[in-house]
Design a protein around this motif. Structure first.
Motif, PDB file in Angstrom:
ATOM      1  N   GLN A   1     -85.127  24.805 -88.021  1.00  9.87           N
ATOM      2  CA  GLN A   1     -85.592  26.023 -88.287  1.00  9.87           C
ATOM      3  C   GLN A   1     -86.102  26.992 -87.035  1.00  9.87           C
ATOM      4  N   GLU A   2     -86.409  26.293 -85.975  1.00  8.67           N
ATOM      5  CA  GLU A   2     -86.744  26.899 -84.701  1.00  8.67           C
ATOM      6  C   GLU A   2     -85.219  27.569 -84.159  1.00  8.67           C
ATOM      7  N   ALA A   3     -84.337  26.886 -84.577  1.00  9.36           N
ATOM      8  CA  ALA A   3     -82.989  27.114 -83.875  1.00  9.36           C
ATOM      9  C   ALA A   3     -82.243  28.400 -84.787  1.00  9.36           C
ATOM     10  N   GLU A   4     -82.987  28.889 -85.814  1.00  9.14           N
ATOM     11  CA  GLU A   4     -82.391  30.336 -86.259  1.00  9.14           C
ATOM     12  C   GLU A   4     -82.863  31.375 -85.456  1.00  9.14           C
ATOM     13  N   SER A   5     -83.869  31.213 -84.693  1.00  7.11           N
ATOM     14  CA  SER A   5     -84.422  32.185 -83.653  1.00  7.11           C
ATOM     15  C   SER A   5     -84.150  32.212 -82.205  1.00  7.11           C
ATOM     16  N   SER A   6     -83.761  30.770 -81.910  1.00  4.97           N
ATOM     17  CA  SER A   6     -83.556  30.658 -80.661  1.00  4.97           C
ATOM     18  C   SER A   6     -82.244  29.354 -80.468  1.00  4.97           C
ATOM     19  N   GLU A   7     -81.936  28.905 -79.399  1.00  5.20           N
ATOM     20  CA  GLU A   7     -80.974  28.033 -79.057  1.00  5.20           C
ATOM     21  C   GLU A   7     -81.718  26.711 -79.710  1.00  5.20           C
ATOM     22  N   LEU A   8     -80.445  25.803 -80.102  1.00  6.03           N
ATOM     23  CA  LEU A   8     -80.877  24.539 -80.640  1.00  6.03           C
ATOM     24  C   LEU A   8     -81.322  23.664 -79.519  1.00  6.03           C
ATOM     25  N   ASN A   9     -82.328  22.955 -79.564  1.00 14.17           N
ATOM     26  CA  ASN A   9     -82.969  22.247 -78.176  1.00 14.17           C
ATOM     27  C   ASN A   9     -82.735  20.852 -78.476  1.00 14.17           C
ATOM     28  N   LEU A  10     -81.598  20.274 -77.704  1.00 17.74           N
ATOM     29  CA  LEU A  10     -80.912  19.118 -77.719  1.00 17.74           C
ATOM     30  C   LEU A  10     -81.592  18.051 -76.728  1.00 17.74           C
ATOM     31  N   ALA A  11     -82.638  18.533 -76.118  1.00 17.44           N
ATOM     32  CA  ALA A  11     -83.507  17.667 -75.043  1.00 17.44           C
ATOM     33  C   ALA A  11     -83.805  16.170 -75.351  1.00 17.44           C
ATOM     34  N   TRP A  12     -84.205  16.081 -76.739  1.00 12.47           N
ATOM     35  CA  TRP A  12     -84.579  14.682 -77.275  1.00 12.47           C
ATOM     36  C   TRP A  12     -83.533  13.984 -78.107  1.00 12.47           C
ATOM     37  N   VAL A  13     -82.385  14.443 -78.274  1.00 12.43           N
ATOM     38  CA  VAL A  13     -81.474  13.804 -79.067  1.00 12.43           C
ATOM     39  C   VAL A  13     -80.675  12.957 -78.435  1.00 12.43           C
ATOM     40  N   GLY A  14     -80.483  11.792 -78.868  1.00 15.51           N
ATOM     41  CA  GLY A  14     -79.392  10.827 -78.224  1.00 15.51           C
ATOM     42  C   GLY A  14     -78.103  11.134 -78.431  1.00 15.51           C
ATOM     43  N   TYR A  15     -77.381  10.558 -77.666  1.00 12.03           N
ATOM     44  CA  TYR A  15     -75.787  10.820 -77.776  1.00 12.03           C
ATOM     45  C   TYR A  15     -75.082   9.485 -77.923  1.00 12.03           C
ATOM     46  N   GLN A  16     -73.842   9.832 -78.802  1.00 10.97           N
ATOM     47  CA  GLN A  16     -73.287   8.639 -79.205  1.00 10.97           C
ATOM     48  C   GLN A  16     -71.628   9.199 -79.280  1.00 10.97           C
TER      49      GLN A  16
END
Length: 137
Positions: free
Chosen positions: A22-37
């Protein structure tokens, strides 16, 4: 026989909370807490390669990724599983390859010419960019 797995570390977007979307609708998607695979195709390819090594211990399993430190956890798992050679091509911080399939393909081809492998396995597409242009070659 040398077999190369070329993979890309991708954000696991299933880990994002609804509020982040929902926040990404008005700003960039924050991937700081997302794991990578690695992508699903690459994970399946790694499993197939490891099964083949059980039948033929002479196989030399290698993995290559282009990018930054997000790939490290998957590379550690590959190493612990039996992959002998792991390579990460480090890019300049400002280099964004999400929508550059030709550049990625040329980097992989250049690396292959310097480090010959009998077989190269890649995924069919990246979840980032999702353009299906860097595939089998």
């Amino acid at each position: 026989m040398n077999i190369l797995l070329a993979f890309k570390a991708e954000p696991d977007l299933t880990m994002l909370a609804e509020q982040a979307w929902q926040e990404a609708e008005s700003s960039e998607l924050n991937l700081a807490w997302v794991g990578y695979q690695a992508g699903a195709d690459e994970q399946a390819a790694a499993e197939i390669m490891l099964k083949q090594k059980q039948h033929n211990p002479e196989l030399d399993l290698c993995a290559l990724t282009i990018g930054d430190v997000q790939a490290e956890p998957f590379m550690r798992r590959l190493s612990a599983s039996g992959f002998a050679n792991l390579t990460r091509i480090v890019l300049q911080p400002e280099c964004d390859l999400r929508f550059s399939p030709r550049k990625i393909a040329s980097m992989l081809a250049r690396w292959q010419r310097q480090n010959a492998h009998s077989l190269i396995l890649t995924g069919s597409q990246s979840s980032e960019g999702n353009n299906s242009q860097t595939g089998f070659w």
